[in-house]
Scaffold this motif. Structure first.
Motif, PDB file in Angstrom:
ATOM      1  N   LEU A  62       0.863  -1.171   0.000  1.00 41.38           N
ATOM      2  CA  LEU A  62       0.000   0.000   0.000  1.00 41.38           C
ATOM      3  C   LEU A  62       0.899   1.220   0.000  1.00 41.38           C
ATOM      4  N   THR A  63       0.336   2.359  -0.357  1.00 41.72           N
ATOM      5  CA  THR A  63       1.106   3.598  -0.401  1.00 41.72           C
ATOM      6  C   THR A  63       0.402   4.685   0.393  1.00 41.72           C
ATOM      7  N   LEU A  64       1.174   5.631   0.873  1.00 43.22           N
ATOM      8  CA  LEU A  64       0.623   6.790   1.562  1.00 43.22           C
ATOM      9  C   LEU A  64       1.623   7.932   1.468  1.00 43.22           C
ATOM     10  N   ASP A  65       1.154   9.134   1.746  1.00 36.59           N
ATOM     11  CA  ASP A  65       2.012  10.306   1.827  1.00 36.59           C
ATOM     12  C   ASP A  65       2.025  10.799   3.270  1.00 36.59           C
ATOM     13  N   ILE A  66       3.214  11.065   3.792  1.00 37.45           N
ATOM     14  CA  ILE A  66       3.359  11.618   5.136  1.00 37.45           C
ATOM     15  C   ILE A  66       4.039  12.972   5.003  1.00 37.45           C
ATOM     16  N   ARG A  82       7.537  -3.899   6.029  1.00 39.58           N
ATOM     17  CA  ARG A  82       8.636  -2.992   5.705  1.00 39.58           C
ATOM     18  C   ARG A  82       8.069  -1.724   5.066  1.00 39.58           C
ATOM     19  N   ALA A  83       8.696  -0.575   5.355  1.00 50.38           N
ATOM     20  CA  ALA A  83       8.333   0.681   4.696  1.00 50.38           C
ATOM     21  C   ALA A  83       9.585   1.292   4.089  1.00 50.38           C
ATOM     22  N   MET A  84       9.400   1.999   2.983  1.00 48.37           N
ATOM     23  CA  MET A  84      10.535   2.621   2.299  1.00 48.37           C
ATOM     24  C   MET A  84      10.049   3.782   1.456  1.00 48.37           C
ATOM     25  N   SER A  85      11.009   4.573   0.978  1.00 47.78           N
ATOM     26  CA  SER A  85      10.683   5.695   0.109  1.00 47.78           C
ATOM     27  C   SER A  85      10.030   5.187  -1.169  1.00 47.78           C
ATOM     28  N   ASN A  86       9.033   5.935  -1.620  1.00 48.15           N
ATOM     29  CA  ASN A  86       8.323   5.607  -2.857  1.00 48.15           C
ATOM     30  C   ASN A  86       8.818   6.485  -4.010  1.00 48.15           C
ATOM     31  N   VAL A  87      10.106   6.834  -3.978  1.00 47.85           N
ATOM     32  CA  VAL A  87      10.693   7.712  -4.985  1.00 47.85           C
ATOM     33  C   VAL A  87      11.894   7.019  -5.618  1.00 47.85           C
ATOM     34  N   CYS A  88      11.890   6.883  -6.934  1.00 49.86           N
ATOM     35  CA  CYS A  88      12.984   6.214  -7.642  1.00 49.86           C
ATOM     36  C   CYS A  88      14.297   6.957  -7.438  1.00 49.86           C
ATOM     37  N   ARG A  89      15.387   6.191  -7.308  1.00 45.31           N
ATOM     38  CA  ARG A  89      16.701   6.764  -7.071  1.00 45.31           C
ATOM     39  C   ARG A  89      17.375   7.229  -8.357  1.00 45.31           C
ATOM     40  N   HIS A  90      16.676   7.154  -9.476  1.00 46.46           N
ATOM     41  CA  HIS A  90      17.224   7.589 -10.757  1.00 46.46           C
ATOM     42  C   HIS A  90      16.790   9.018 -11.052  1.00 46.46           C
ATOM     43  N   ARG A  91      15.570   9.195 -11.556  1.00 46.96           N
ATOM     44  CA  ARG A  91      15.097  10.535 -11.895  1.00 46.96           C
ATOM     45  C   ARG A  91      13.913  10.953 -11.015  1.00 46.96           C
ATOM     46  N   SER A  93      10.994   9.646  -9.972  1.00 52.32           N
ATOM     47  CA  SER A  93       9.580   9.384 -10.198  1.00 52.32           C
ATOM     48  C   SER A  93       8.979   8.657  -8.994  1.00 52.32           C
ATOM     49  N   VAL A  94       7.711   8.906  -8.710  1.00 52.67           N
ATOM     50  CA  VAL A  94       6.987   8.067  -7.772  1.00 52.67           C
ATOM     51  C   VAL A  94       6.862   6.677  -8.385  1.00 52.67           C
ATOM     52  N   LEU A  95       7.036   5.647  -7.567  1.00 52.96           N
ATOM     53  CA  LEU A  95       7.124   4.277  -8.078  1.00 52.96           C
ATOM     54  C   LEU A  95       5.776   3.566  -8.138  1.00 52.96           C
ATOM     55  N   LEU A  96       5.071   3.512  -7.013  1.00 47.88           N
ATOM     56  CA  LEU A  96       3.819   2.758  -6.921  1.00 47.88           C
ATOM     57  C   LEU A  96       2.672   3.687  -6.536  1.00 47.88           C
ATOM     58  N   GLU A  97       1.478   3.291  -6.914  1.00 49.20           N
ATOM     59  CA  GLU A  97       0.269   4.053  -6.575  1.00 49.20           C
ATOM     60  C   GLU A  97      -0.732   3.122  -5.899  1.00 49.20           C
ATOM     61  N   GLY A  98      -1.498   3.650  -4.963  1.00 52.40           N
ATOM     62  CA  GLY A  98      -2.614   2.905  -4.379  1.00 52.40           C
ATOM     63  C   GLY A  98      -2.180   1.662  -3.624  1.00 52.40           C
ATOM     64  N   VAL A 102       3.014  -6.851  -6.058  1.00 55.21           N
ATOM     65  CA  VAL A 102       4.117  -6.851  -7.021  1.00 55.21           C
ATOM     66  C   VAL A 102       5.127  -7.918  -6.622  1.00 55.21           C
ATOM     67  N   ALA A 103       5.800  -8.475  -7.631  1.00 54.56           N
ATOM     68  CA  ALA A 103       6.931  -9.361  -7.357  1.00 54.56           C
ATOM     69  C   ALA A 103       8.194  -8.534  -7.153  1.00 54.56           C
ATOM     70  N   ALA A 104       8.234  -7.373  -7.777  1.00 53.71           N
ATOM     71  CA  ALA A 104       9.331  -6.422  -7.633  1.00 53.71           C
ATOM     72  C   ALA A 104       8.763  -5.037  -7.902  1.00 53.71           C
ATOM     73  N   ILE A 105       9.496  -4.004  -7.496  1.00 58.02           N
ATOM     74  CA  ILE A 105       9.048  -2.624  -7.674  1.00 58.02           C
ATOM     75  C   ILE A 105       9.745  -2.059  -8.912  1.00 58.02           C
ATOM     76  N   THR A 106       8.978  -1.815  -9.949  1.00 56.56           N
ATOM     77  CA  THR A 106       9.552  -1.330 -11.205  1.00 56.56           C
ATOM     78  C   THR A 106       9.109   0.102 -11.458  1.00 56.56           C
ATOM     79  N   CYS A 107      10.071   0.972 -11.692  1.00 51.30           N
ATOM     80  CA  CYS A 107       9.763   2.367 -11.944  1.00 51.30           C
ATOM     81  C   CYS A 107       9.020   2.504 -13.277  1.00 51.30           C
ATOM     82  N   PRO A 108       7.894   3.217 -13.298  1.00 51.59           N
ATOM     83  CA  PRO A 108       7.133   3.369 -14.537  1.00 51.59           C
ATOM     84  C   PRO A 108       7.773   4.339 -15.529  1.00 51.59           C
TER      85      PRO A 108
END
Length: 374
Positions: A62-66, A82-91, A93-98, A102-108
């Motif tokens: 699940l995702t949320l904004d704090i 586990r909780a972690m940043s929902n921001v890709c370490r490349h450019r 982008s937000v990674l997941l919504e709602g 997932v089997a893995a977290i893939t940046c859209p």
């Protein structure tokens, strides 16, 4: 006239309960005060992302904004929360919504892919960049714990654990073992009111006979409501329910609860914004996030105690409960949105508090203390 919301609130909070009034209008309507709440309250508190049993299998998320920070909460490959940043370490982008799986977290954006522990697993077309090392890249972790069945998340690295902060919750309601209750529904809503108006509405049952006259109002009597002094991190009150709402009572097969324990409903307000109604038969909750001064994001869920979950009539009990709670919520929405509209009036002035609004008084004092800490 210029107003200083912080000073106005401090002045109100300094009064004894017997002379106290509602919080000043500016506490709800000021964007500057909301900015202080985001940085000094929401960014420094344990916040509820729902029930732990909402994430059952590895990869469920699940995702949320704090306070503007995008966060992922998930079950990792070992089944740990586990909780972690929902921001890709490349450019970035937000990674997941709602919510989802997932089997893995893939940046859209560029398909950088992270394992469920946040480590970078794949980054296409990066082999020519000599400064890039996949092993050095990972999503920053965020503190997350399962407390009494609740997913609790904080951005504060030094905040004591919820079990320590809220130890008195277990002393009050531990006999009901709310960690054993099962969530049967979870929804997200957005209402046109300030988050504190809705929190305060939950904290007092003074409004039940009128606002909820079409549902639960008749099951509660003002003369039987008890509003004791709260604690430093939460307030509470409790109500003795009659049999007009059977699910609020202990299941007939339950022999562990006796006397008034069988019909006592607890209303717990865990600061800043986890609001729990806990009965021997069911629970329901609201977890609030401000969305501007004029809107609140609401995580709304609930479910049944183990006794009712084991009952062959469980689906029937669930349907009856959900219908009741939805109606109650509709009534609360009407009441709290009317309060917000009323606050826009030039004649809006806070009035005196009833003794049945003691939790609101304590909530105001807590907000004042938190806002004062830079």
């Amino acid at each position: 006239m210029l107003h200083d919301p912080v000073a106005e609130l401090a002045a109100m909070a300094a009064l004894p309960l017997e002379r106290a009034g509602a919080m000043p209008v500016s506490i709800y309507t000021s964007p500057e005060f909301l900015a202080l709440e985001q940085s000094r309250i929401f960014a420094r508190s344990w916040l509820c992302a729902g029930r732990a049993d909402a994430l059952k299998a590895p990869g469920d998320y699940l995702t949320l904004d704090i306070s503007g920070e995008p966060v992922i909460v998930l079950r990792d490959a070992k089944g740990a929360l586990r909780a972690m940043s929902n921001v890709c370490r490349h450019r970035m982008s937000v990674l997941l919504e709602g919510r989802g799986h997932v089997a893995a977290i893939t940046c859209p954006y560029h398909a950088w892919t992270y394992a469920l522990d946040g480590s970078l697993r794949g980054a296409p077309a990066m082999e020519l960049n000599e400064s890039f090392c996949k092993q050095d890249v990972a999503l920053p972790g965020i503190r997350c714990v399962d407390w009494q069945g609740w997913i609790m998340v904080t951005l504060d690295p030094d905040l004591p654990e919820p079990a320590e902060l809220h130890a008195d919750v277990d002393k009050l309601v531990g006999y009901l073992d709310m960690g054993s209750y099962t969530e049967t529904f979870r929804e997200e809503h957005r209402w046109n009111t300030n988050w504190k108006i809705l929190a305060e509405n939950f904290m007092e049952s003074y409004h039940l006979p009128m606002c909820h006259r079409g549902t639960i109002g008749g099951a509660s009597r003002l003369s039987e409501m008890v509003c004791p002094e709260g604690f430093s991190t939460f307030n509470y009150h409790h109500i003795l329910k009659d049999d007009s709402v059977p699910l609020a009572l202990a299941h007939p097969s339950n022999t562990a609860l006796t006397g008034e324990e069988r019909r006592r409903t607890w209303l717990l307000s865990i600061y800043p914004s986890l609001l729990i109604t806990l009965t021997p038969g069911y629970f329901w909750y609201l977890s609030l996030m401000p969305d501007g001064t004029d809107h609140v994001k609401i995580l709304y869920g609930g479910g049944l105690s183990p006794d009712y979950m084991a009952d062959p009539e469980a689906p029937k009990h669930f349907a009856a409960l959900k219908g009741l709670l939805d109606h109650v919520n509709d009534e609360d929405r009407g009441c709290t949105e009317r309060v917000w509209r009323g606050m826009q009036s030039r004649f809006a002035v806070p009035g005196a508090l009833s003794h049945l609004e003691r939790p609101n008084y304590e909530f105001a004092r807590w907000i004042s203390r938190m806002i004062a800490v830079e």
